[in-house]
Design a protein around this motif. Structure first.
Motif, PDB file in Angstrom:
ATOM      1  N   GLN A  97      31.235  45.625  50.277  1.00 35.45           N
ATOM      2  CA  GLN A  97      30.451  44.810  50.090  1.00 35.45           C
ATOM      3  C   GLN A  97      30.179  43.864  48.431  1.00 35.45           C
ATOM      4  OE1 GLN A  97      26.585  46.911  51.480  1.00 35.45           O
ATOM      5  NE2 GLN A  97      27.484  46.535  52.974  1.00 35.45           N
ATOM      6  N   ARG A  98      30.829  44.938  47.732  1.00 36.31           N
ATOM      7  CA  ARG A  98      30.496  44.236  46.147  1.00 36.31           C
ATOM      8  C   ARG A  98      31.297  43.523  45.989  1.00 36.31           C
ATOM      9  NH1 ARG A  98      30.216  48.860  44.093  1.00 36.31           N
ATOM     10  NH2 ARG A  98      32.439  48.529  42.807  1.00 36.31           N
ATOM     11  N   LEU A  99      32.868  43.425  46.949  1.00 35.46           N
ATOM     12  CA  LEU A  99      33.617  42.441  46.452  1.00 35.46           C
ATOM     13  C   LEU A  99      33.933  41.421  47.236  1.00 35.46           C
ATOM     14  CD1 LEU A  99      34.970  44.485  44.784  1.00 35.46           C
ATOM     15  CD2 LEU A  99      37.405  44.595  46.317  1.00 35.46           C
ATOM     16  N   MET A 100      32.924  40.992  48.486  1.00 39.81           N
ATOM     17  CA  MET A 100      33.036  39.772  49.250  1.00 39.81           C
ATOM     18  C   MET A 100      31.637  39.642  49.106  1.00 39.81           C
ATOM     19  SD  MET A 100      35.596  40.764  52.535  1.00 39.81           S
ATOM     20  CE  MET A 100      34.006  42.438  53.197  1.00 39.81           C
ATOM     21  N   GLY A 101      30.694  40.076  48.028  1.00 41.23           N
ATOM     22  CA  GLY A 101      29.454  39.218  47.907  1.00 41.23           C
ATOM     23  C   GLY A 101      29.212  38.210  46.793  1.00 41.23           C
ATOM     24  N   PRO A 102      28.541  37.628  46.272  1.00 41.60           N
ATOM     25  CA  PRO A 102      28.084  37.347  45.250  1.00 41.60           C
ATOM     26  C   PRO A 102      29.016  36.339  44.297  1.00 41.60           C
ATOM     27  CG  PRO A 102      26.385  37.385  45.714  1.00 41.60           C
ATOM     28  CD  PRO A 102      27.277  38.838  46.864  1.00 41.60           C
ATOM     29  N   ASP A 103      30.202  37.425  43.857  1.00 37.51           N
ATOM     30  CA  ASP A 103      30.753  37.422  42.958  1.00 37.51           C
ATOM     31  C   ASP A 103      32.187  37.622  43.602  1.00 37.51           C
ATOM     32  OD1 ASP A 103      28.817  37.585  40.795  1.00 37.51           O
ATOM     33  OD2 ASP A 103      28.634  39.981  40.895  1.00 37.51           O
ATOM     34  N   ARG A 104      31.821  37.235  44.564  1.00 33.85           N
ATOM     35  CA  ARG A 104      34.030  37.716  45.169  1.00 33.85           C
ATOM     36  C   ARG A 104      34.978  36.733  44.373  1.00 33.85           C
ATOM     37  NH1 ARG A 104      34.144  36.134  51.250  1.00 33.85           N
ATOM     38  NH2 ARG A 104      35.311  37.586  51.944  1.00 33.85           N
ATOM     39  N   ALA A 105      34.764  35.019  43.619  1.00 34.87           N
ATOM     40  CA  ALA A 105      35.490  35.052  43.412  1.00 34.87           C
ATOM     41  C   ALA A 105      35.698  35.794  41.340  1.00 34.87           C
ATOM     42  CB  ALA A 105      34.780  33.170  42.519  1.00 34.87           C
ATOM     43  N   VAL A 106      35.092  35.927  41.496  1.00 39.91           N
ATOM     44  CA  VAL A 106      35.044  36.821  39.960  1.00 39.91           C
ATOM     45  C   VAL A 106      36.004  37.902  40.104  1.00 39.91           C
ATOM     46  CG1 VAL A 106      34.010  38.455  37.696  1.00 39.91           C
ATOM     47  CG2 VAL A 106      32.958  36.062  39.186  1.00 39.91           C
ATOM     48  N   TYR A 107      35.184  39.017  41.205  1.00 41.57           N
ATOM     49  CA  TYR A 107      36.486  40.312  41.708  1.00 41.57           C
ATOM     50  C   TYR A 107      38.514  39.768  41.840  1.00 41.57           C
ATOM     51  CZ  TYR A 107      33.100  43.583  41.116  1.00 41.57           C
ATOM     52  OH  TYR A 107      31.612  43.857  40.771  1.00 41.57           O
ATOM     53  N   ALA A 108      38.177  38.557  42.818  1.00 43.56           N
ATOM     54  CA  ALA A 108      39.499  37.546  42.774  1.00 43.56           C
ATOM     55  C   ALA A 108      40.224  37.883  40.840  1.00 43.56           C
ATOM     56  CB  ALA A 108      39.600  36.494  43.874  1.00 43.56           C
ATOM     57  N   ARG A 109      39.640  36.911  40.431  1.00 44.85           N
ATOM     58  CA  ARG A 109      40.480  36.451  39.162  1.00 44.85           C
ATOM     59  C   ARG A 109      40.255  37.634  38.311  1.00 44.85           C
ATOM     60  NH1 ARG A 109      36.380  32.674  38.959  1.00 44.85           N
ATOM     61  NH2 ARG A 109      34.652  33.566  37.783  1.00 44.85           N
ATOM     62  N   LYS A 110      39.586  38.916  38.343  1.00 44.24           N
ATOM     63  CA  LYS A 110      40.034  40.259  38.416  1.00 44.24           C
ATOM     64  C   LYS A 110      41.031  40.803  38.390  1.00 44.24           C
ATOM     65  CE  LYS A 110      38.743  44.073  35.665  1.00 44.24           C
ATOM     66  NZ  LYS A 110      39.634  43.900  34.224  1.00 44.24           N
ATOM     67  N   ILE A 111      41.470  40.571  39.569  1.00 38.91           N
ATOM     68  CA  ILE A 111      42.575  41.578  40.642  1.00 38.91           C
ATOM     69  C   ILE A 111      43.612  40.446  39.704  1.00 38.91           C
ATOM     70  CG2 ILE A 111      43.907  42.211  42.592  1.00 38.91           C
ATOM     71  CD1 ILE A 111      40.986  42.854  43.488  1.00 38.91           C
ATOM     72  N   LEU A 112      43.709  39.409  40.357  1.00 38.30           N
ATOM     73  CA  LEU A 112      44.677  38.339  39.621  1.00 38.30           C
ATOM     74  C   LEU A 112      45.039  38.489  37.777  1.00 38.30           C
ATOM     75  CD1 LEU A 112      43.848  35.435  40.850  1.00 38.30           C
ATOM     76  CD2 LEU A 112      45.874  36.233  41.761  1.00 38.30           C
ATOM     77  N   ALA A 113      43.997  38.994  37.309  1.00 35.95           N
ATOM     78  CA  ALA A 113      44.390  39.278  35.634  1.00 35.95           C
ATOM     79  C   ALA A 113      45.345  40.563  35.641  1.00 35.95           C
ATOM     80  CB  ALA A 113      42.853  39.862  35.229  1.00 35.95           C
ATOM     81  N   ALA A 114      44.814  41.309  36.317  1.00 34.50           N
ATOM     82  CA  ALA A 114      45.288  42.742  36.848  1.00 34.50           C
ATOM     83  C   ALA A 114      47.276  42.536  37.264  1.00 34.50           C
ATOM     84  CB  ALA A 114      45.229  43.865  37.413  1.00 34.50           C
ATOM     85  N   TYR A 115      47.210  41.427  38.391  1.00 30.80           N
ATOM     86  CA  TYR A 115      48.938  41.443  38.746  1.00 30.80           C
ATOM     87  C   TYR A 115      48.985  40.506  37.265  1.00 30.80           C
ATOM     88  CZ  TYR A 115      52.190  38.489  40.961  1.00 30.80           C
ATOM     89  OH  TYR A 115      53.429  37.919  41.427  1.00 30.80           O
ATOM     90  N   ALA A 116      48.512  39.708  36.713  1.00 30.34           N
ATOM     91  CA  ALA A 116      49.215  39.142  35.257  1.00 30.34           C
ATOM     92  C   ALA A 116      50.061  40.691  34.279  1.00 30.34           C
ATOM     93  CB  ALA A 116      48.385  38.527  34.405  1.00 30.34           C
ATOM     94  N   LEU A 117      49.244  41.439  34.192  1.00 31.26           N
ATOM     95  CA  LEU A 117      49.490  42.366  33.364  1.00 31.26           C
ATOM     96  C   LEU A 117      50.191  43.572  33.599  1.00 31.26           C
ATOM     97  CD1 LEU A 117      48.004  43.616  30.640  1.00 31.26           C
ATOM     98  CD2 LEU A 117      46.304  45.551  32.129  1.00 31.26           C
ATOM     99  N   LEU A 118      50.325  43.549  34.765  1.00 32.42           N
ATOM    100  CA  LEU A 118      51.604  44.415  35.643  1.00 32.42           C
ATOM    101  C   LEU A 118      52.703  43.769  35.138  1.00 32.42           C
ATOM    102  CD1 LEU A 118      50.097  45.806  38.973  1.00 32.42           C
ATOM    103  CD2 LEU A 118      50.218  47.273  36.585  1.00 32.42           C
ATOM    104  N   ARG A 119      52.676  42.615  35.583  1.00 34.95           N
ATOM    105  CA  ARG A 119      54.248  42.054  34.999  1.00 34.95           C
ATOM    106  C   ARG A 119      54.751  42.154  33.771  1.00 34.95           C
ATOM    107  NH1 ARG A 119      52.699  36.140  37.891  1.00 34.95           N
ATOM    108  NH2 ARG A 119      54.619  35.816  37.083  1.00 34.95           N
ATOM    109  N   GLN A 120      53.504  42.345  32.947  1.00 32.74           N
ATOM    110  CA  GLN A 120      54.134  42.305  31.628  1.00 32.74           C
ATOM    111  C   GLN A 120      54.237  43.583  30.791  1.00 32.74           C
ATOM    112  OE1 GLN A 120      50.896  40.334  29.470  1.00 32.74           O
ATOM    113  NE2 GLN A 120      50.742  38.354  30.525  1.00 32.74           N
ATOM    114  N   ARG A 121      53.472  44.513  32.021  1.00 26.73           N
ATOM    115  CA  ARG A 121      53.373  46.208  31.505  1.00 26.73           C
ATOM    116  C   ARG A 121      53.458  47.052  32.788  1.00 26.73           C
ATOM    117  NH1 ARG A 121      48.690  47.109  27.478  1.00 26.73           N
ATOM    118  NH2 ARG A 121      49.964  49.360  27.125  1.00 26.73           N
ATOM    119  N   ARG A 122      55.048  47.433  32.178  1.00 19.11           N
ATOM    120  CA  ARG A 122      54.998  48.066  34.003  1.00 19.11           C
ATOM    121  C   ARG A 122      54.248  49.797  33.310  1.00 19.11           C
ATOM    122  NH1 ARG A 122      56.290  43.468  36.680  1.00 19.11           N
ATOM    123  NH2 ARG A 122      58.049  42.942  35.790  1.00 19.11           N
ATOM    124  N   TYR A 123      52.980  49.127  34.328  1.00 19.99           N
ATOM    125  CA  TYR A 123      51.873  50.763  34.032  1.00 19.99           C
ATOM    126  C   TYR A 123      52.555  51.763  34.827  1.00 19.99           C
ATOM    127  CZ  TYR A 123      48.609  48.615  31.611  1.00 19.99           C
ATOM    128  OH  TYR A 123      48.166  48.171  30.411  1.00 19.99           O
TER     129      TYR A 123
END
Length: 266
Positions: A97-123
């Protein structure tokens, strides 16, 4: 642990309770995975179909065992998966409910930022709380399990080649088979048989970019035969095993060294 040196924007980080995948989705066939999926578009939009109803957005959440198909405008998409037994009842629904609510775009950007981080640093040593904070901005609540169920979960997850049966787990727990099966479902929210089937299919992910004999792999991870293997994988992933391996040739796989950390009730 890092897979043998592959350089690709397609990657998968596997931990005992979470997976971060950025790669091909395959053809949009219906799938019924045993986990929660958070799908995020890398570019353009995603197209989710549930019960013949099509929706389009940049982020979707599907619940465990929810039959659906997913397609992407762009060849690469992100899928973050969460194992339901790792969280108390209701947490996944609240998160959806939270991820698909009014802040959906914010969470999408957060996960895209995580992807960029994983491409730079292998956790390779990330734990569940760190994974959740990276993707959602906070650690999700953890489920506390009866220690007898925790031992059974760990046994299922070892994949030693020996069959894991309810009778074996019940004997180790000092319970009758019927009492153990009741306890397992009561504690995890999932039947023992369904849980074992999903974890078997999930274990396939560790080998997705390798050139393997699939019949041998099926036997090694506990399938009685290749037919059973193929049917199970198609049900959970919407793809034949061979299609998964073909589509994962350029996939870099990283495995967390974290052991299963389901909390144990005192």
């Amino acid at each position: 642990m890092e897979d043998k040196g592959r350089e690709s924007d397609h990657l998968m980080l596997i931990t005992p309770e979470r997976v971060f995948y950025a790669g091909l989705l395959g053809r949009p066939r219906k799938r019924t995975p045993g986990c929660c999926h958070v799908y995020v578009a890398v570019k353009g939009s995603l197209h989710l179909t549930i019960d013949d109803v099509l929706a389009t957005a940049e982020l979707f959440v599907t619940l465990p065992n929810q039959r659906h198909s997913i397609a992407s405008d762009y060849r690469t998409a992100i899928s973050v998966t969460l194992e339901p037994e790792s969280m108390p009842d209701g947490v996944i629904e609240t998160l959806a409910q939270r991820l698909m609510g009014p802040d959906r775009a914010v969470y999408a950007r957060k996960i895209l930022a995580a992807y960029a981080l994983l491409r730079q640093r292998r956790y390779n040593d990330i734990n569940t709380a760190e994974f959740d904070e990276m993707c959602f901005g906070e650690a999700l609540p953890r489920r506390v399990l009866d220690p007898r169920v925790t031992r059974a979960v760990a046994r299922i997850g070892r994949f030693t080649g020996e069959p894991v049966t309810a009778d074996t787990c019940a004997a180790e727990a000092g319970l009758s088979a019927s009492r153990f099966l009741h306890l397992f479902k009561e504690e995890t929210g999932i039947s023992f048989r369904s849980f074992r089937a999903w974890k078997r299919a999930r274990h396939l992910l560790h080998f997705a970019n390798q050139d393997l004999n699939l019949a041998h792999l099926a036997q090694d991870i506990g399938y009685p035969d290749s037919t059973h293997f193929s049917h199970s994988i198609r049900r959970f992933y919407g793809l034949k095993p061979r299609a998964i391996f073909v589509g994962s040739r350029d996939l870099a796989i990283y495995r967390s060294s974290e052991t299963v950390r389901l909390d144990i009730a005192s």
